[in-house]
Design a protein around this motif. Sequence first.
Motif, mmCIF file in Angstrom:
data_model
loop_
_atom_site.group_PDB
_atom_site.id
_atom_site.type_symbol
_atom_site.label_atom_id
_atom_site.label_comp_id
_atom_site.label_asym_id
_atom_site.label_seq_id
_atom_site.Cartn_x
_atom_site.Cartn_y
_atom_site.Cartn_z
ATOM 1 N N GLN A 1 110.597 -40.115 17.667
ATOM 2 C CA GLN A 1 110.204 -41.659 18.249
ATOM 3 C C GLN A 1 111.103 -42.276 17.987
ATOM 4 O O GLN A 1 112.181 -41.356 17.385
ATOM 5 C CB GLN A 1 108.850 -41.069 16.762
ATOM 6 N N LYS B 1 100.709 -29.439 25.013
ATOM 7 C CA LYS B 1 99.826 -30.479 23.663
ATOM 8 C C LYS B 1 100.771 -31.661 22.532
ATOM 9 O O LYS B 1 100.150 -31.691 22.133
ATOM 10 C CB LYS B 1 99.653 -29.144 23.322
ATOM 11 N N GLU C 1 100.780 -34.452 23.315
ATOM 12 C CA GLU C 1 99.942 -35.335 23.066
ATOM 13 C C GLU C 1 99.947 -35.702 21.756
ATOM 14 O O GLU C 1 100.070 -36.975 21.072
ATOM 15 C CB GLU C 1 98.466 -34.418 23.461
ATOM 16 N N ALA C 2 100.200 -35.222 20.988
ATOM 17 C CA ALA C 2 100.469 -35.470 19.645
ATOM 18 C C ALA C 2 101.947 -36.276 19.314
ATOM 19 O O ALA C 2 101.256 -37.412 18.325
ATOM 20 C CB ALA C 2 100.869 -34.067 19.209
ATOM 21 N N LEU D 1 102.907 -38.399 21.485
ATOM 22 C CA LEU D 1 102.292 -39.571 21.914
ATOM 23 C C LEU D 1 101.393 -40.644 20.776
ATOM 24 O O LEU D 1 100.848 -41.633 20.803
ATOM 25 C CB LEU D 1 101.533 -39.584 23.567
ATOM 26 N N GLN D 2 100.480 -39.703 20.399
ATOM 27 C CA GLN D 2 99.390 -40.603 18.863
ATOM 28 C C GLN D 2 99.854 -40.466 18.268
ATOM 29 O O GLN D 2 99.100 -41.143 17.097
ATOM 30 C CB GLN D 2 98.298 -39.025 19.272
ATOM 31 N N GLY D 3 101.203 -40.289 17.739
ATOM 32 C CA GLY D 3 101.951 -40.503 16.698
ATOM 33 C C GLY D 3 101.349 -39.748 15.477
ATOM 34 O O GLY D 3 102.061 -39.730 14.256
ATOM 35 N N ARG D 4 101.561 -38.338 16.236
ATOM 36 C CA ARG D 4 100.714 -37.238 14.927
ATOM 37 C C ARG D 4 102.084 -36.622 14.313
ATOM 38 O O ARG D 4 102.033 -35.861 12.734
ATOM 39 C CB ARG D 4 99.879 -36.483 15.469
#
Length: 294
Positions: free
Chosen positions: A89, A140, A143-144, A146-149
């Motif tokens: 990140q 997948k 996606e996680a 970009l969602q900051g998960r």
Amino acid sequence: MDILSVTGYQRRPPLLVGEHNGFFAKEGLQVNFHQTTYAPDHNRGMAEGRWDMTLSSADTMIARTTTDGVDYLLFMQAEEGLSAYLIGQPNVKSIDQLRGKLLAGDPGDSNLDLIRKKILRQHGMDDTEYEIDIIGSSPKRLEAFLQGRVAAAMLTPPASDNALAAGGILLANSEQYVPNWPLTCGWTLRRWLVSHRGLVVRFIRSWVAATDWLLRAENRESTLQLMMEKENLNRTSAEEAYRKVVPKARINPAALNTVIELRKEMGVYKPPYDPPERFYDDSYWREATGQTLA
């Protein structure tokens, strides 16, 4: 026209060229490609015979053969080298900052997760010093991310391009840790391979014809354009994929041994060890090409 059901994580350059330029049709083949997104589903489906063959990493095949006892064989090697990146990140500036953080992952005993372990261990970080969320393939994991998960993820193009464009920090390039990786290979259940020899030889012959065509200098640009259009790659990623294409789909036993040695190093391949020859049969490739590996 004989139909072949083929799975994999992405359509590779020779597959695109083979479809677009009619090399498969010339051999009387229709290749139906199923894109998989989650390794456990891919592995389960292959073991059950859901698809005829897969175009994916030799590491997966060796892992499932040695760990799960499923009898697979490799019959050609499509690509060598690995475009895979550990991306953090925007607030993660170094690998050391991943301690105690959650990372996106796939099953941890093969492929990118195994390489991620090697990277982090070489930076002094034990497997117990961070957490993993088993999410799935690069789209997948992206996606996680970009969602900051998750704090970081191992990603391949085009997912890696999207993560970097969103401000992600490149922490490691896998090719610096595992050079000459047998990225995409053709493999399947031994029993299916043996009972469909003629079909497999025709498939290899089509693939080799497509490879011969795309590697000619005059066809490079049209191949890159096809890859960018059909697989949503940017030019840099398309050029990297093009660079990894193995001429004649020739099997490289030394590259397979790279996988075996990494699996030993990471402690996921237990003795007794099989020689590399256990995992491939080059007779299909020799029949298709009229050549030998030597």
